[in-house]
Scaffold this motif. Structure first.
Motif, short mmCIF file in Angstrom:
data_model
loop_
_atom_site.label_atom_id
_atom_site.label_comp_id
_atom_site.label_asym_id
_atom_site.label_seq_id
_atom_site.Cartn_x
_atom_site.Cartn_y
_atom_site.Cartn_z
N PRO A 292 0.70 -1.28 0.11
CA PRO A 292 0.04 0.33 0.06
C PRO A 292 0.79 1.37 -0.08
CG PRO A 292 -0.85 -1.59 1.38
CD PRO A 292 0.41 -2.12 0.93
N ALA A 293 2.20 1.25 0.28
CA ALA A 293 3.04 2.56 0.36
C ALA A 293 3.30 3.13 -1.07
CB ALA A 293 4.36 2.02 1.09
N ILE A 294 3.03 1.97 -2.16
CA ILE A 294 3.38 2.37 -3.45
C ILE A 294 1.80 2.78 -4.10
CG2 ILE A 294 3.97 1.48 -5.68
CD1 ILE A 294 5.49 -0.61 -4.23
N GLU B 134 0.55 7.27 -9.39
CA GLU B 134 1.67 7.95 -9.56
C GLU B 134 2.85 7.22 -10.58
OE1 GLU B 134 3.56 9.09 -5.88
OE2 GLU B 134 1.86 10.22 -5.18
N ARG B 135 2.38 6.10 -11.03
CA ARG B 135 3.20 5.21 -11.77
C ARG B 135 3.41 5.91 -13.15
NH1 ARG B 135 0.37 0.18 -12.71
NH2 ARG B 135 -0.37 0.93 -14.74
N PRO B 136 4.79 6.03 -13.49
CA PRO B 136 5.21 7.01 -14.81
C PRO B 136 4.77 6.07 -16.01
CG PRO B 136 6.91 6.89 -13.56
CD PRO B 136 6.03 5.79 -13.00
N TYR C 53 10.52 4.15 -13.81
CA TYR C 53 10.23 3.37 -12.75
C TYR C 53 11.14 3.53 -11.68
CZ TYR C 53 6.24 1.42 -15.07
OH TYR C 53 5.28 0.99 -15.89
N ASP C 54 12.37 3.41 -11.44
CA ASP C 54 13.24 3.43 -10.64
C ASP C 54 13.02 4.70 -9.72
OD1 ASP C 54 14.29 1.26 -11.57
OD2 ASP C 54 16.07 2.14 -12.58
N GLU C 55 12.77 5.83 -10.41
CA GLU C 55 12.84 7.03 -9.71
C GLU C 55 11.31 7.01 -8.93
OE1 GLU C 55 11.93 11.94 -10.38
OE2 GLU C 55 12.75 10.71 -12.04
N TRP C 56 10.19 6.36 -9.41
CA TRP C 56 8.94 6.32 -8.82
C TRP C 56 9.23 5.35 -7.65
CZ3 TRP C 56 5.74 1.66 -10.61
CH2 TRP C 56 4.53 1.61 -9.90
N LEU C 57 9.91 4.49 -7.79
CA LEU C 57 9.94 3.53 -6.57
C LEU C 57 11.24 3.79 -5.57
CD1 LEU C 57 9.29 0.18 -8.55
CD2 LEU C 57 7.74 1.44 -7.23
N ALA D 98 14.47 2.11 1.37
CA ALA D 98 13.66 1.43 2.61
C ALA D 98 13.88 -0.11 2.71
CB ALA D 98 12.53 2.12 2.85
N TRP D 99 13.56 -0.66 1.72
CA TRP D 99 13.59 -1.94 1.75
C TRP D 99 14.75 -2.89 1.48
CZ3 TRP D 99 8.25 -1.99 -1.25
CH2 TRP D 99 7.25 -1.25 -0.49
N GLY D 100 15.54 -2.27 0.65
CA GLY D 100 16.97 -2.89 0.20
C GLY D 100 16.75 -3.62 -0.82
N VAL D 101 15.83 -3.39 -1.76
CA VAL D 101 15.39 -4.18 -2.86
C VAL D 101 15.55 -3.37 -4.07
CG1 VAL D 101 14.09 -5.90 -1.54
CG2 VAL D 101 13.14 -3.85 -2.69
N SER D 102 15.53 -4.15 -5.28
CA SER D 102 15.65 -3.47 -6.37
C SER D 102 14.08 -3.17 -7.03
CB SER D 102 16.23 -4.36 -7.48
OG SER D 102 15.27 -5.81 -7.65
N SER D 103 13.95 -2.40 -8.11
CA SER D 103 12.70 -1.93 -8.65
C SER D 103 12.07 -3.52 -9.10
CB SER D 103 12.90 -0.89 -9.72
OG SER D 103 13.27 0.10 -9.19
#
Length: 382
Positions: free
Chosen positions: A260-262, A266-268, A274-278, A284-289
């Protein structure tokens, strides 16, 4: 210099076949004249002790291995874990095979030292009961078992796993015996043992890429209780145990209550953004897009074609690991490669005079004496 008689040529040829190298390649790698090997194969005294030692080191064997006259027993030489990985990927390179055996040796070193100095504080591997659970349910259980909070990076994930009695190694960015070559498709492997399993992750351009591999391998260890070796294709498998490990990793890294934090609004429109969007969630989560997008896709919040378009765009960037030539912090490399638990154990054994300084150097990737002292100082300040 005196030449050694009684070297078993069949054992030398077995080593060449085992690693998939020719006699010529062995001669070139060890810088020993080919004529010496021709004499060896003819049963003539041909090698000095130092030359035989170089060959033994090249194959990861002891000198006495080549002096035994009995045939080689594959079951006696290779562990069940090694044979499991070799059977999964028959095309494994000589370097990967040597790395697997090197990892097994380091695990043995760690367990030996741990048992000698153990004061009851060392964690023991007691996996959570996951039998019969779906990958999602297993991930929820494993996340609680690891004690993960909302914000993590590779190092914090690694510490959480090590705190549960596993070892986590990461290949070195520098060319050498602890590197998984950049051109190799292998991204990681795991060696299952009831006592102290090991996960090995290939160093990549971004820590977030390594995190998914780490949790994929953890999924194999916890859900399947088996050793595994994985490449990029396995990380995108859509069936079998590889798909289960992927689902486990995705749910563990990005649980449903994170999504729900996403904001979909706002999705381009362009996947290049996408990298900037996420970016906030990635940090925070230490994960990739890509991990987040896969989870959104699984929850029917992202069309598969957009996920595929992002992957195509990302792969076209050809990102490379820039961690290259500066080795001014050589003394810290064992910590990056072997992890905090392993290094602290070696240093504890050294300070307790259970091993010599030369042994400590060899256990810590052949550090020089001055670098071991620098490493001791680094830990004294932490």
């Amino acid at each position: 210099m005196e030449r050694i008689a009684g070297i078993n040529p069949d054992r030398f040829l077995w080593c060449c076949a085992d690693l998939g190298v020719s006699v010529d390649e062995c001669a070139s790698a060890t810088d020993i004249a080919l004529v010496n090997f021709e004499k060896l194969l003819a049963g003539e005294p041909s090698l000095t002790f130092n030359q035989l030692k170089k060959i033994a080191d090249y194959f990861g064997r002891g000198v006495l291995f080549f002096l035994e006259q009995t045939p080689v027993s594959d079951a006696a030489v290779h562990s069940p874990q090694f044979r499991t990985l070799a059977n999964q990927k028959p095309e494994l390179s000589a370097r990967i095979k040597a790395l697997i055996e090197r990892v097994e040796h380091q695990r043995t070193v760690y367990l030996t030292l741990r048992d000698e100095i153990d004061d009851g504080s060392y964690p023991r591997f007691e996996p959570p009961p996951l039998k019969g659970l779906t990958p999602k349910q297993a991930a929820v259980t494993a996340r609680a078992w690891l004690g993960l909070g909302p914000c993590n990076d590779f190092d914090s994930y690694r510490r959480a796993i090590e705190a549960q009695g596993l070892l986590v190694f990461r290949s070195n960015g520098y060319n050498g015996k602890w590197q998984i070559a950049k051109e190799s498709p292998i991204l990681g492997f795991s060696l299952y043992e009831p006592e102290c399993p090991v996960i090995v992750v290939k160093k990549q351009a971004a820590d977030a890429q390594q995190v998914f591999t780490l949790m994929h391998e953890l999924g194999h260890l916890l859900m399947h209780r088996s050793s595994s070796i994985d490449d990029d294709e396995d990380m995108h498998a859509r069936g079998g145990e590889e798909q289960e490990a992927n689902a486990f990793a995705g749910h563990l890294l990005v649980p449903d209550d994170f999504l729900p934090a996403i904001s979909d609004r706002e999705r381009p429109a362009d996947v290049a953004f996408y990298d900037e969007w996420l970016s906030g969630q990635r940090k925070a989560w230490g994960v990739s897009s890509e991990v987040i997008l896969r989870r959104l896709m699984d929850n029917r919040r992202l069309p598969r074609e957009l996920y595929a378009a992002y992957r195509q765009w990302r792969n076209a960037l050809h990102l490379e690991d820039k961690d290259g030539g500066n080795r001014s912090y050589r003394h810290r490399e064992p910590k990056h490669v072997f992890g905090d638990m392993y290094v602290r154990t070696v240093l504890s054994a050294l300070s307790g005079k259970r091993i010599s300084l030369s042994k400590a150097c060899s256990y810590l990737d052949n550090l020089k004496v001055k670098d071991v002292h620098l490493l001791e100082g680094h830990y004294a300040g932490t």
